[in-house]
Design an enzyme around this catalytic site. Structure first.
Site, PDB file in Angstrom:
ATOM      1  N   ILE A   1       0.845  -1.203   0.000  1.00 15.54           N
ATOM      2  CA  ILE A   1       0.000   0.000   0.000  1.00 15.54           C
ATOM      3  C   ILE A   1       0.879   1.252   0.000  1.00 15.54           C
ATOM      4  O   ILE A   1       0.617   2.202  -0.749  1.00 15.54           O
ATOM      5  CB  ILE A   1      -0.957  -0.014   1.209  1.00 15.54           C
ATOM      6  CG1 ILE A   1      -1.969  -1.153   1.058  1.00 15.54           C
ATOM      7  CG2 ILE A   1      -1.663   1.331   1.365  1.00 15.54           C
ATOM      8  CD1 ILE A   1      -2.753  -1.458   2.314  1.00 15.54           C
ATOM      9  N   HIS A   2       1.911   1.235   0.806  1.00 12.56           N
ATOM     10  CA  HIS A   2       2.850   2.363   0.868  1.00 12.56           C
ATOM     11  C   HIS A   2       3.495   2.602  -0.498  1.00 12.56           C
ATOM     12  O   HIS A   2       3.659   3.754  -0.927  1.00 12.56           O
ATOM     13  CB  HIS A   2       3.911   2.082   1.934  1.00 12.56           C
ATOM     14  CG  HIS A   2       4.893   3.173   2.141  1.00 12.56           C
ATOM     15  ND1 HIS A   2       4.553   4.421   2.611  1.00 12.56           N
ATOM     16  CD2 HIS A   2       6.240   3.208   1.942  1.00 12.56           C
ATOM     17  CE1 HIS A   2       5.632   5.168   2.698  1.00 12.56           C
ATOM     18  NE2 HIS A   2       6.673   4.458   2.297  1.00 12.56           N
ATOM     19  N   SER A   3       3.832   1.536  -1.189  1.00 14.43           N
ATOM     20  CA  SER A   3       4.453   1.679  -2.511  1.00 14.43           C
ATOM     21  C   SER A   3       3.493   2.344  -3.498  1.00 14.43           C
ATOM     22  O   SER A   3       3.926   3.139  -4.338  1.00 14.43           O
ATOM     23  CB  SER A   3       4.925   0.323  -3.049  1.00 14.43           C
ATOM     24  OG  SER A   3       3.847  -0.470  -3.502  1.00 14.43           O
TER      25      SER A   3
END
Length: 119
Positions: free
Chosen positions: A76-78
């Site tokens: 998700i962060h990516s």
């Protein structure tokens, strides 16, 4: 499989972060009217974004082929990094266009003032 998702996620983060940084550098160069440098930085940003996109596409293709991907906070962060990179590049291109217009207006005003002083 989880190791592969982490590896791909970190590739997206790395290339997306690089793209965003280059785009922001381009804005700063554009603010100084260093348009050629800004254009080169935008080009570099797009190349980094392309690498991030290629990594992301691999995951999407696997998912589309039925190979379910485990979603985790790193993935998700990516995606946040990828989205911010795209937005930053779009913004840098717009700022570049605006700064070119500002410089042209400043030059026109300067020429007008010089003519008035001569009169």
């Amino acid at each position: 499989m989880l190791d592969e998702i982490y590896e791909v996620s970190f590739q997206i983060i790395m290339h997306g972060g690089d793209a965003r940084s280059k785009a922001l550098e381009a804005i700063r160069a554009s603010d100084r009217y260093e348009f050629e440098k800004a254009e080169a930085l935008i080009k570099e940003a797009k190349e980094s974004l392309k690498k991030a996109h290629e990594a992301q596409t691999g995951l999407i293709q696997k998912e589309a082929a039925g190979d379910r991907q485990e979603v985790n906070i790193i993935l998700i962060h990516s995606q946040d990094h990828f989205s911010m990179a795209m937005t930053s590049i779009d913004l840098s291109e717009q700022v570049l266009r605006l700064n070119r217009k500002i410089q042209a207006l400043e030059q026109r005003e300067s020429q007008r003032n010089a003519l008035e002083e001569q009169s």
